[in-house]
Structures are given as C-alpha cells and as structure tokens.
Design a protein around this motif. Structure first.
Motif, short mmCIF file in Angstrom:
data_model
loop_
_atom_site.label_atom_id
_atom_site.label_comp_id
_atom_site.label_asym_id
_atom_site.label_seq_id
_atom_site.Cartn_x
_atom_site.Cartn_y
_atom_site.Cartn_z
N GLU A 50 0.83 -1.21 0.00
CA GLU A 50 0.00 0.00 0.00
C GLU A 50 0.87 1.25 0.00
O GLU A 50 0.58 2.23 -0.70
CB GLU A 50 -0.93 0.01 1.22
N HIS B 80 1.18 4.04 -2.98
CA HIS B 80 1.06 5.48 -2.73
C HIS B 80 2.20 6.23 -3.42
O HIS B 80 1.99 7.23 -4.09
CB HIS B 80 1.11 5.75 -1.22
N GLU C 34 3.58 12.25 5.00
CA GLU C 34 2.30 11.88 4.41
C GLU C 34 1.85 10.51 4.90
O GLU C 34 0.68 10.17 4.82
CB GLU C 34 2.40 11.87 2.88
N GLN D 63 -8.54 -0.66 -6.76
CA GLN D 63 -7.52 -0.26 -5.77
C GLN D 63 -6.75 0.96 -6.26
O GLN D 63 -6.43 1.86 -5.47
CB GLN D 63 -6.57 -1.42 -5.52
N ARG E 85 -8.98 3.95 -5.87
CA ARG E 85 -9.07 4.32 -4.45
C ARG E 85 -7.82 5.08 -4.01
O ARG E 85 -7.91 6.07 -3.26
CB ARG E 85 -9.27 3.07 -3.61
N ALA E 86 -6.66 4.64 -4.50
CA ALA E 86 -5.41 5.33 -4.16
C ALA E 86 -5.41 6.75 -4.73
O ALA E 86 -4.97 7.70 -4.06
CB ALA E 86 -4.22 4.54 -4.68
N HIS E 87 -5.89 6.91 -5.95
CA HIS E 87 -5.96 8.26 -6.54
C HIS E 87 -6.95 9.13 -5.76
O HIS E 87 -6.71 10.33 -5.57
CB HIS E 87 -6.38 8.16 -8.01
N GLN F 287 -7.66 8.93 -2.59
CA GLN F 287 -7.00 9.32 -1.35
C GLN F 287 -6.01 10.46 -1.59
O GLN F 287 -5.91 11.39 -0.78
CB GLN F 287 -6.29 8.11 -0.74
N GLU F 288 -5.28 10.39 -2.71
CA GLU F 288 -4.32 11.46 -3.02
C GLU F 288 -5.05 12.77 -3.26
O GLU F 288 -4.61 13.84 -2.81
CB GLU F 288 -3.49 11.08 -4.24
N GLN G 212 -7.89 13.69 -2.06
CA GLN G 212 -8.46 14.17 -0.79
C GLN G 212 -7.41 14.74 0.15
O GLN G 212 -7.74 15.50 1.06
CB GLN G 212 -9.21 13.02 -0.10
N ARG G 213 -6.15 14.39 -0.05
CA ARG G 213 -5.08 14.95 0.79
C ARG G 213 -4.87 16.43 0.51
O ARG G 213 -4.42 17.17 1.38
CB ARG G 213 -3.76 14.22 0.53
N HIS H 9 -5.81 13.26 -10.26
CA HIS H 9 -6.20 12.24 -9.29
C HIS H 9 -7.72 12.10 -9.24
O HIS H 9 -8.25 10.98 -9.21
CB HIS H 9 -5.66 12.57 -7.90
#
Length: 219
Positions: free
Chosen positions: A24, A28, A40, A83, A86-88, A90-91, A93-94, A105
């Motif tokens: 994971e 990232h 991060e 997956q 989902r990772a994009h 999360q990026e 949303q950061r 993203h």
C-alpha cells in the motif's frame, strides 16, 4: 544505472514477498509519481522495508522517490483497477487546493465533476492572467470533461488564438454548436479566427453577422 534495477521475474518475486501494508505504501509512492514527504504516511516500518529492498530511495530533501520506471510499471500492472482508483481518490483528498495534479487524481478516481472544476478553475485563472499557453492544457481538459460551459469554451477558443492554434479554434466552434455563447458570440469568434488566418473578407462578414445577432435596445 538502470541496469542495476530488477525487472521481470526477479522484480515480481521481490514484490510478492512484501506484506500488504508495505505494498500500500509503495502504491502510494507510485500514484504520487514524484518526490513525497514521509510525513504523508506514518508507517516507518514499511518505508524501511522498501528502502532496504531498493524499491524506494531517500532524497536529499528528506523525501522519497520510486527509483525506476520498471518498479512503477510492475506495481500498476499487478494492482486491481478499483484499488488504483481508491489510491488516486486518497491522493486527491489529501490536497485542499486546486492543482493539475489533484485534477488528475480526481479524474482517475472517477470523480469527473471535481476534476473538471479543478481544470476549469486553474485554466480560467491562468487565462485571466493572460498566461495563455499555461491555460491551454487545463481549458482543453475542462472542455473534454464537459463541453457545455460557454465561458470555458470561449476562453479555450481565445487561448487557442493567442497561441497560434487558429485551426483548432475553428474546429472547436464547429464541433460545439451549443457553446452557450451570448448572441453574436459565435460570429465574433469566427471573425477573430479569420483575422488570425489573415482572411480579411471573411472576418468582416463574420463581424457583420455578429452585429446582426447582437440584441438591440427598443429605442
């Protein structure tokens, strides 16, 4: 030296040995596609494992980077689409500010409306600052994701003219007949394009059409 990096079967075996939480963290790093800060993520054990295995490299400024394209490709090839999305997500949303990277993203994550908003905001801001070349990619992406915003389409057309892309500007207004422009707006754009092409007679005709289409007061 690129020859020092594992590839093919050797790299796959190395990735197979990694625990899921470590994968994971590596995903990232691949999604970020550049330098990133250890702040991060708080998984120092995963970072240590990835550095030990040569899958991450520390940078002089205290960040981390995936050291070779073969690692990035291998990680993406073995990761399921949901997956990756989902990772994009999360990026995206950061980040709390609009940026081209955040828009990318959002788009990969399937959040098309949010991606369009970011591209649009950045493109129009750069256009207003007369940074036409810098505005062009964002305006193109905004129109690609939503071809029903007259302000953005008009800005894209003008940016194309300012950067010497008269033919693309012409193709744009022909392809998007419902640009939502005010009366006479389309004819004015056609006139500008003809002027950019040094077609004086056609430009005058288009300007006349624009004047006819413009609303007139009752008196």
């Amino acid at each position: 030296d690129p020859g020092q990096w594992p590839s093919g079967t050797a790299l796959s075996r190395r990735l197979d040995r990694l625990p899921a939480p470590v994968v994971e963290v590596l995903l990232h790093a691949v999604i970020v596609a550049g330098r990133w800060s250890a702040t991060e993520l708080d998984d120092s054990e995963a970072l240590s494992t990835l550095v030990r295995d040569g899958l991450l490299r520390p940078t002089p400024d205290g960040g981390w980077i995936v050291p070779h394209a073969s690692i990035r490709r291998a990680v993406l090839e073995r990761t399921a689409g949901p997956q990756i999305r989902r990772a994009h997500l999360q990026e995206a949303q950061r980040s709390h500010t609009s940026s081209v990277k955040r828009a990318h993203h959002w788009e990969v994550a399937g959040e098309i409306g949010r991606a369009r908003e970011d591209y649009e905001q950045i493109g129009l801001s750069r256009f207003s600052a007369r940074e036409y070349a810098a505005a062009l990619p964002c305006l193109r992406d905004a129109v690609r994701l939503d071809a029903h915003n007259g302000d953005v389409e008009a800005a894209l057309c003008a940016a194309l003219l300012h950067t010497g892309h008269a033919q693309e500007a012409w193709d744009l207004i022909e392809r998007l007949p419902e640009m939502g422009l005010p009366p006479g707006g389309r004819a004015l754009l056609r006139g500008q394009i003809h002027l950019a092409r040094a077609h004086a007679a056609e430009a005058l005709t288009a300007m006349d059409e624009a004047l006819i289409e413009l609303p007139h007061s009752a008196d």
